[in-house]
Each structure stands twice: as C-alpha cells, then as structure tokens.
Design an enzyme around this catalytic site. Structure first.
Site, PDB file in Angstrom:
ATOM      1  N   ASP A  63       0.851  -1.183   0.000  1.00 26.08           N
ATOM      2  CA  ASP A  63       0.000   0.000   0.000  1.00 26.08           C
ATOM      3  C   ASP A  63       0.883   1.228   0.000  1.00 26.08           C
ATOM      4  O   ASP A  63       1.959   1.252   0.599  1.00 26.08           O
ATOM      5  CB  ASP A  63      -0.985   0.006   1.175  1.00 26.08           C
ATOM      6  N   ASP A 152      -9.477   3.432   6.766  1.00 27.37           N
ATOM      7  CA  ASP A 152      -8.323   3.354   7.664  1.00 27.37           C
ATOM      8  C   ASP A 152      -8.694   3.982   9.002  1.00 27.37           C
ATOM      9  O   ASP A 152      -8.840   5.196   9.120  1.00 27.37           O
ATOM     10  CB  ASP A 152      -7.152   4.087   7.015  1.00 27.37           C
ATOM     11  N   GLU A 154      -7.369   4.344  12.812  1.00 27.74           N
ATOM     12  CA  GLU A 154      -6.218   4.146  13.692  1.00 27.74           C
ATOM     13  C   GLU A 154      -6.036   5.342  14.615  1.00 27.74           C
ATOM     14  O   GLU A 154      -6.874   6.235  14.667  1.00 27.74           O
ATOM     15  CB  GLU A 154      -4.956   3.887  12.874  1.00 27.74           C
TER      16      GLU A 154
END
Length: 264
Positions: A63, A152, A154
């Site tokens: 990625d 995503d 986080e």
C-alpha cells in the site's frame, strides 16, 4: 442552537463530530495506513526488512500514498507484488496528489488495486467523509480488478487516541461511513485497523466482520489475535517497509480468491 443541531443530526441518522476538535495544524501531514500504529505499537518482533512471515498460500501486495511519489510499478510487479491499496483521501480536506499515477499505474501493470481513506472522525461525520472518499477515488465496480474501498481507522495523529469519542459514538461513526459507501458503491468497505486500537476505541457492539473485510495491521512474524467483531482477516499488513515501496501486505488466500473479492 446546539440542541437544535443535535436533534437535526439524530433525525438524519448522522453522528456529530465532537465540538472539541481543534483546527488542523498548518501544513498538516499526509498520514499513511499504519503510520500511527507503527508510532504507538512499534515493529513487534521484526528487526530487519528482509524478514518475512510464512507466505505459502498467500499473495504479496503493498500500500502506498503520496510519500512514495511516482511508484515504479514494474519493479514491484517483478518482485512479486500482485495487489495494491492506494491512499485517496483523508478527512474532508486532503486528496492524494499522486493518486492517478499510483492507482492507474498499478492497474496497468496487472495488479488488482483499491483505494483507502484515512479517517479523522472528530473532523466530520461518517457520511461526509464517505462521500468525500467516494467522489475522490473511492469507488468500486465488479470488474475483477478493483478491491473493496477501504476505511483506515487508527490512532489520532493530532491528539486523544480515540478522537475524544467513546465506543458508542465511534461505532456509530464507522457504521455511518460503511453504510454510506455501500449505498453509493454496492460494496461494504474493508476496515483497516489494529487490534489494540479497535478494541479500545470501537469495541464489539456491532460485528463488523459480518460485512466488512478486515485489513489488519500487526508488525510481526505472527499475526496474533484479531479485533473483536472479526473472525477472519482478508489482508495482513505485516511490515512497514520491505521489498516493495510503502507497507508490505499479504492477502489471506490464493490469487484466484483475490480476483473473486474484486468481482463480487
């Protein structure tokens, strides 16, 4: 007025971003998938970029974001990468300026590729960020070449680990984002996260694993436990650097299975 706004948002089925979110720092960084996980959780038992976990029956991938610039996709293909996730957006303020070269370049060399969004849940609600993502690269079509859009989730790069949100509010935010992406693309997004962050900030009141593929970040030679609400992982980001530009990933299956995920 604040009460009225809250009522309108609830009626519309949207969570409000916390009012305490401070303005983004001037020149705020482009955050990559795992940048904050690496910062908070470290590299585990990995000591060298040459180390690797068992790869039998797995498909190597990578990625990337603008940090990798113009990627030499042929070189990565020749080294064995067969899929890629490319950062498209962050919050509702950032678009990857290298997205076209990276997203189209990986496809043109033969990889199966997808786009991901770095969430900032305290900056805008899930509907707004999902729409921004879909409209700036986060689409999907059942063409056998496109991975599910990815969310995503986080550690907060700017402050409180959980963005000053409790598990109930964060769960509602993730579901909002997921539902909006599904409504627009007919595909539930993959969820990228680490077990430690997810268990602390989201929890298991909704079993997201029933619909959302798991892209798990854990920098180690062994995977370890999955986040609550998930019984299976689809992709493992096992190292932050290595053979390919960006992060190193393994698809949990054969290439034919990877193609099926990109088809339905």
């Amino acid at each position: 007025m604040r009460t009225l706004i809250s009522i309108v948002a609830i009626v519309a089925g949207m969570t409000l971003a916390p009012a305490s979110a401070a303005p983004l720092p001037e020149g705020s960084a482009d955050h990559t998938a795992g940048s904050q996980i690496l910062k908070h959780e470290g590299t585990g038992d990995l000591r060298s970029a040459s180390e690797s976990p068992p790869t039998e029956g797995k498909v190597p991938g990578m990625d990337v974001s603008s940090h990798q610039g113009d990627v030499d996709w042929k070189s990565s293909w020749d080294k064995g990468a067969r899929f890629a996730y490319v950062k498209a957006t962050e919050g509702v303020h950032y678009r990857n300026p290298k997205f076209t070269q990276q997203y189209n370049g990986s496809l043109n060399i033969g990889m199966i590729r997808g786009a991901y969004h770095f969430a900032l849940p305290d900056r805008a609600n899930g509907v707004q960020q999902a729409n921004f993502f879909v409209e700036n690269g986060g689409g999907w079509s059942p063409d056998g070449k496109t991975l599910p859009p990815a969310l995503d989730m986080e550690y907060n790069p700017y402050g409180d680990t959980c963005y000053n949100m409790n598990q109930t509010a964060m769960t509602a935010w993730v579901k909002e984002f997921s539902d909006t992406v599904y409504a627009r693309t007919k595909r539930h997004p993959a969820i990228y996260t680490s077990t430690s962050w997810w268990n602390k900030c989201v929890g298991g009141s909704v079993k997201f694993g029933d619909n959302n593929p798991l892209w798990i970040a854990h920098y180690s030679s062994k995977l370890g436990p999955l986040p609550v609400g998930f019984d299976f992982h689809t992709i493992w980001q096992w190292q932050a650097a290595g053979h390919f530009p960006g992060d190193q990933n393994l698809f949990n299956g054969r290439f034919e299975q990877l193609q099926r995920i990109a088809s339905s």
